[in-house]
Motif scaffolding. Structure first.
Motif, mmCIF file in Angstrom:
data_model
loop_
_atom_site.group_PDB
_atom_site.id
_atom_site.type_symbol
_atom_site.label_atom_id
_atom_site.label_comp_id
_atom_site.label_asym_id
_atom_site.label_seq_id
_atom_site.Cartn_x
_atom_site.Cartn_y
_atom_site.Cartn_z
ATOM 1 N N ASN A 77 -36.782 9.491 44.984
ATOM 2 C CA ASN A 77 -34.934 9.826 45.558
ATOM 3 C C ASN A 77 -34.185 8.602 45.441
ATOM 4 O O ASN A 77 -32.903 8.617 44.797
ATOM 5 N N ARG A 78 -34.498 7.591 46.867
ATOM 6 C CA ARG A 78 -34.390 6.184 46.465
ATOM 7 C C ARG A 78 -33.699 5.854 45.216
ATOM 8 O O ARG A 78 -32.563 5.183 44.606
ATOM 9 N N PHE A 79 -34.714 6.403 44.141
ATOM 10 C CA PHE A 79 -34.823 5.199 42.690
ATOM 11 C C PHE A 79 -33.735 6.441 41.730
ATOM 12 O O PHE A 79 -32.633 4.958 41.128
ATOM 13 N N ALA A 80 -33.567 7.890 42.335
ATOM 14 C CA ALA A 80 -32.740 8.305 41.320
ATOM 15 C C ALA A 80 -31.324 7.775 41.653
ATOM 16 O O ALA A 80 -30.020 7.693 40.703
ATOM 17 N N ALA A 81 -31.095 7.895 43.245
ATOM 18 C CA ALA A 81 -30.058 7.496 43.699
ATOM 19 C C ALA A 81 -29.691 6.325 43.439
ATOM 20 O O ALA A 81 -27.847 5.812 42.650
ATOM 21 N N ALA B 154 -23.519 15.324 37.361
ATOM 22 C CA ALA B 154 -24.994 15.109 36.675
ATOM 23 C C ALA B 154 -25.976 16.407 36.970
ATOM 24 O O ALA B 154 -25.284 17.228 37.974
ATOM 25 N N ILE B 155 -26.804 16.666 35.825
ATOM 26 C CA ILE B 155 -27.452 17.587 36.049
ATOM 27 C C ILE B 155 -29.020 17.324 35.878
ATOM 28 O O ILE B 155 -29.459 16.120 35.519
ATOM 29 N N LEU B 156 -30.028 17.210 37.464
ATOM 30 C CA LEU B 156 -31.259 16.297 37.216
ATOM 31 C C LEU B 156 -31.855 18.141 37.518
ATOM 32 O O LEU B 156 -31.780 19.292 38.509
ATOM 33 N N ALA B 157 -33.550 17.970 36.933
ATOM 34 C CA ALA B 157 -34.068 19.368 37.295
ATOM 35 C C ALA B 157 -35.336 18.710 37.415
ATOM 36 O O ALA B 157 -35.533 17.860 36.984
ATOM 37 N N ALA C 242 -41.083 14.402 49.849
ATOM 38 C CA ALA C 242 -41.260 13.623 48.298
ATOM 39 C C ALA C 242 -40.775 14.160 47.093
ATOM 40 O O ALA C 242 -40.599 12.907 46.213
ATOM 41 N N GLY C 243 -40.992 14.829 47.062
ATOM 42 C CA GLY C 243 -40.365 15.231 45.692
ATOM 43 C C GLY C 243 -38.665 15.435 45.031
ATOM 44 O O GLY C 243 -37.712 14.751 46.799
ATOM 45 N N LEU C 244 -37.826 16.117 44.271
ATOM 46 C CA LEU C 244 -36.463 15.347 44.353
ATOM 47 C C LEU C 244 -35.643 16.250 45.268
ATOM 48 O O LEU C 244 -35.886 17.405 45.293
ATOM 49 N N ASN C 245 -34.915 15.546 46.185
ATOM 50 C CA ASN C 245 -33.980 16.389 47.219
ATOM 51 C C ASN C 245 -32.123 15.782 46.659
ATOM 52 O O ASN C 245 -32.195 15.186 47.004
ATOM 53 N N ALA C 246 -31.659 16.850 46.246
ATOM 54 C CA ALA C 246 -29.994 16.093 46.233
ATOM 55 C C ALA C 246 -28.943 15.925 47.455
ATOM 56 O O ALA C 246 -28.770 14.622 46.651
ATOM 57 N N GLN D 51 -27.820 11.584 47.119
ATOM 58 C CA GLN D 51 -26.605 11.471 47.556
ATOM 59 C C GLN D 51 -26.159 10.729 48.563
ATOM 60 O O GLN D 51 -25.251 10.017 48.800
ATOM 61 N N ALA D 52 -26.627 11.031 49.771
ATOM 62 C CA ALA D 52 -27.167 10.236 50.849
ATOM 63 C C ALA D 52 -27.226 8.820 50.299
ATOM 64 O O ALA D 52 -27.265 8.121 51.197
ATOM 65 N N TYR D 53 -28.509 8.736 49.817
ATOM 66 C CA TYR D 53 -28.546 6.844 49.520
ATOM 67 C C TYR D 53 -27.408 6.372 48.941
ATOM 68 O O TYR D 53 -27.798 4.942 48.527
ATOM 69 N N ARG D 54 -27.094 6.977 47.705
ATOM 70 C CA ARG D 54 -25.706 6.920 47.092
ATOM 71 C C ARG D 54 -24.230 6.056 47.995
ATOM 72 O O ARG D 54 -23.055 6.096 48.127
#
Ligand code: BTN
Length: 333
Positions: free
Chosen positions: A247-251, A115-118, A69-73, A77-80
């Motif tokens: 994650n989908r939104f971040a992508a 990009a750097i994400l935290a 559920a939390g951020l996963n790099a 990437q896979a959603y992009r």
């Protein structure tokens, strides 16, 4: 430093997500990756360690049964879909500031864009050196690093253009858009949902390093803010009453920012910028005051000019333009 190619974990996730709700055979994954089935299985173990679960069915293959559920790099990437492979994303559990980390990596010679994400920042910063509240609470702390080689004079528009794009992306994604408060705030009903911090390093006459930082309150719960922010901050989830797939939104956000960047650099943004800005501008026509250093100038907001400066009509009927400062909404008389 050269960016690395797409990792096998990302390719495995892409294949599995594309086949959902069906399965993908280990043989097909091995063929796609050009490696043995044992090696595929080892990469899937790494994904399990990150919180993914998979179902394995004989003669059919694998299927994703749950995602972190939390951020996963890897998942971002896979959603992009249709991503640019020369872009890399690095996720930190904790960092001082994603803007600072991006600037450090640019200074060390890392190839841009990246990009750097935290999940959490210990020294998240906003404009005027203010603290950006950055707990690990389902929000996004994200900085993009570019090397644009543009004239500094063009940069005033950059944050405004990015803000308008982020508003539109948010509107498409959650069917509600924040408003834009010049120059860098994203608001819902006067409460701040996001802020942008653009920082640049110059060569003599060109922008050499550019860091675009975005803090976006996505999933933090209502009532989760410290007392001093309780009536000033809001998250998308709080506003829409629906948690977002982070994650989908971040992508989607990363894709939009990268496209917006390209359109900024090639100049084609000029065709749509004014309309987009005007659609989301919450200040236009409102009574406002602009604070610049020790000066406070009141008037009615007129919007922005074609260089991105904020314009007001003062009570004496004069038009004033600002390329820096803080705007406050005043009460209507
Ligand atoms: C503002 O509203 O004043 C701008 C806030 C910008 C916050 C973001 S969070 C990610 C990036 N890292 C930082 O330290 N600041 C920006």
């Amino acid at each position: 430093m050269k960016s690395s190619a797409v990792s096998p974990e990302v390719v495995i996730l892409e294949e599995l997500l594309a086949a959902e709700p069906g399965h993908v055979s280990g043989t097909a994954l091995a063929k796609k990756l050009g490696m043995s089935r044992v090696a595929v299985w080892q990469y899937m173990e790494k994904l399990r360690e990150q919180g993914f679960t998979f179902e394995a069915v004989r003669a059919r293959g694998y299927r994703v049964t749950s995602k972190p559920a939390g951020l996963n790099a890897a998942l971002i990437q896979a959603y992009r879909h249709g991503r640019k492979d020369d872009f890399t994303l690095q996720l930190f559990d904790e960092i001082d500031s994603t803007n600072d980390e991006a600037a450090r990596q640019l200074a060390a010679g890392r190839e841009a864009p990246f990009a750097i994400l935290a999940r959490r920042q210990t020294k998240g910063r906003g404009r005027f050196g203010r603290v950006w509240h950055s707990e690990a609470n389902g929000n996004l702390y994200l900085s993009f690093a570019f090397r644009p080689r543009l004239e500094p004079a063009r940069m005033q528009m950059f944050t405004l253009w990015m803000g308008a794009n982020i508003c539109e992306l948010t509107a498409n994604f959650c069917r509600t858009a924040p408003g834009l408060k010049w120059p860098n705030d994203l608001l819902f009903d006067g409460r701040k949902a996001g802020g942008m911090l653009t920082e640049a390093r110059m060569d003599a006459d060109q922008i050499r390093d550019l860091v675009f930082g975005l803090g976006l309150n996505v999933n933090s719960p209502a009532g989760g803010w410290p007392a001093d922010l309780a009536d000033k901050a809001v998250s998308l989830a709080e506003h829409t009453r629906h948690p977002l797939d982070l994650n989908r939104f971040a992508a989607a956000l990363i894709g939009r920012v990268l496209t917006a960047y390209d359109r900024f650099v090639d100049g084609s943004y000029q065709k749509t910028f004014a309309d987009l800005w005007n659609l989301y501008d919450v200040l236009r026509g409102q009574p406002v005051a602009v604070l610049t250093g020790t000066q406070r100038i009141a008037g009615t907001a007129l919007g922005i000019d074609d260089t991105g400066s904020f314009m007001i009509r003062t009570d004496k009927g004069r038009t004033e333009r600002f390329n820096a400062g803080e705007v406050t909404l005043e009460k209507k008389a």
